[in-house]
Design an enzyme around this catalytic site. Structure first.
Site, PDB file in Angstrom:
ATOM      1  CG  HIS A 174      -0.303   0.036   2.530  1.00  0.00           C
ATOM      2  ND1 HIS A 174       0.220   1.181   3.087  1.00  0.00           N
ATOM      3  CD2 HIS A 174      -0.071  -0.944   3.448  1.00  0.00           C
ATOM      4  CE1 HIS A 174       0.726   0.917   4.284  1.00  0.00           C
ATOM      5  NE2 HIS A 174       0.575  -0.385   4.521  1.00  0.00           N
ATOM      6  CB  CYS A 190       1.497  -3.538   5.469  1.00  0.00           C
ATOM      7  SG  CYS A 190      -0.104  -4.288   5.856  1.00  0.00           S
TER       8      CYS A 190
END
Length: 225
Positions: A174, A190
């Protein structure tokens, strides 16, 4: 008596003459440099106030973060047996490679998981989202109870401009609104890119893209910079 009066008149005239000369001299001196009335007190100096400091514009105050050259998006030599379109995460060197074929790849600087939160393995992109909402998983809420239970997508959202969801895991590739964290080990697992880079990557990959995440203890490949 007459002589005495005449002498007195001469004395008066002489005195008046002396006073006149003194007055003229005093007037000329005063015009050149006025004398203080009380010479025992030094006159105070007058200082002009310092000029006001210019307040910088908002654009000047919000200077975008400049990534180091090695972390900027660029095409590099990257020989691999993986098919073009594959994403390879080089965890220890904080790079994401998008294999292009012919021994080349597009390289992006990324932020990876902090100590104790790195992982490795092979996944696929199962979902793509623009300006995604953020719902912290229960594991994250347990560690950080102060986090919001849900946050709508937008410029203030920590997932940034784009997100690509990896398999059935809680992990995503992301964007980020904190570009200074690129090149660091900061996340809960992440993989983050600048909003500009994640938007570029998002346009190049599709649902089903293979993602290989290399382990943190992998020996750094010094031949690829």
């Amino acid at each position: 008596m007459f002589n005495s009066a005449k002498l007195n008149a001469k004395l008066v005239a002489a005195a008046l003459g002396a006073l006149t000369i003194g007055a003229i001299a005093f007037t000329s001196s005063a015009a050149a440099a006025p004398l203080p009335l009380f010479p025992f007190f030094a006159p105070q100096q007058q200082y002009a106030p310092p000029p006001a400091q210019a307040v910088p514009d908002d654009e000047d105050a919000a200077v975008p973060h400049e990534l180091p050259a090695r972390l900027k998006r660029q095409v590099v030599n990257y020989p691999t047996r993986e098919a073009p379109g594959t994403i390879i995460i080089d965890t220890p060197n904080t790079y994401l490679y998008l294999v292009m074929g012919n021994g080349q790849a597009m390289r992006y600087g990324i932020g990876v998981g902090r100590e104790g939160f790195t992982w490795s393995g092979t996944q696929t992109i199962v979902k793509k989202a623009e300006w995604p909402d953020w719902t912290p998983p229960p594991e994250m809420i347990a560690r950080q109870p102060y986090l919001p239970r849900h946050m709508a997508g937008g410029p203030g959202n920590p997932l940034g401009a784009r997100a690509m969801y990896l398999g059935g895991t809680i992990y995503r590739i992301h964007g980020t609104n904190a570009p200074h964290t690129i090149g660091t080990r900061v996340s809960s697992g992440c993989l983050r890119l600048t909003n500009e880079d994640v938007t570029d990557l998002y346009s190049r990959v599709h649902v089903g893209t293979k993602v290989i995440v290399l382990p943190m203890d992998r020996r750094a490949d010094l031949s690829i910079r």
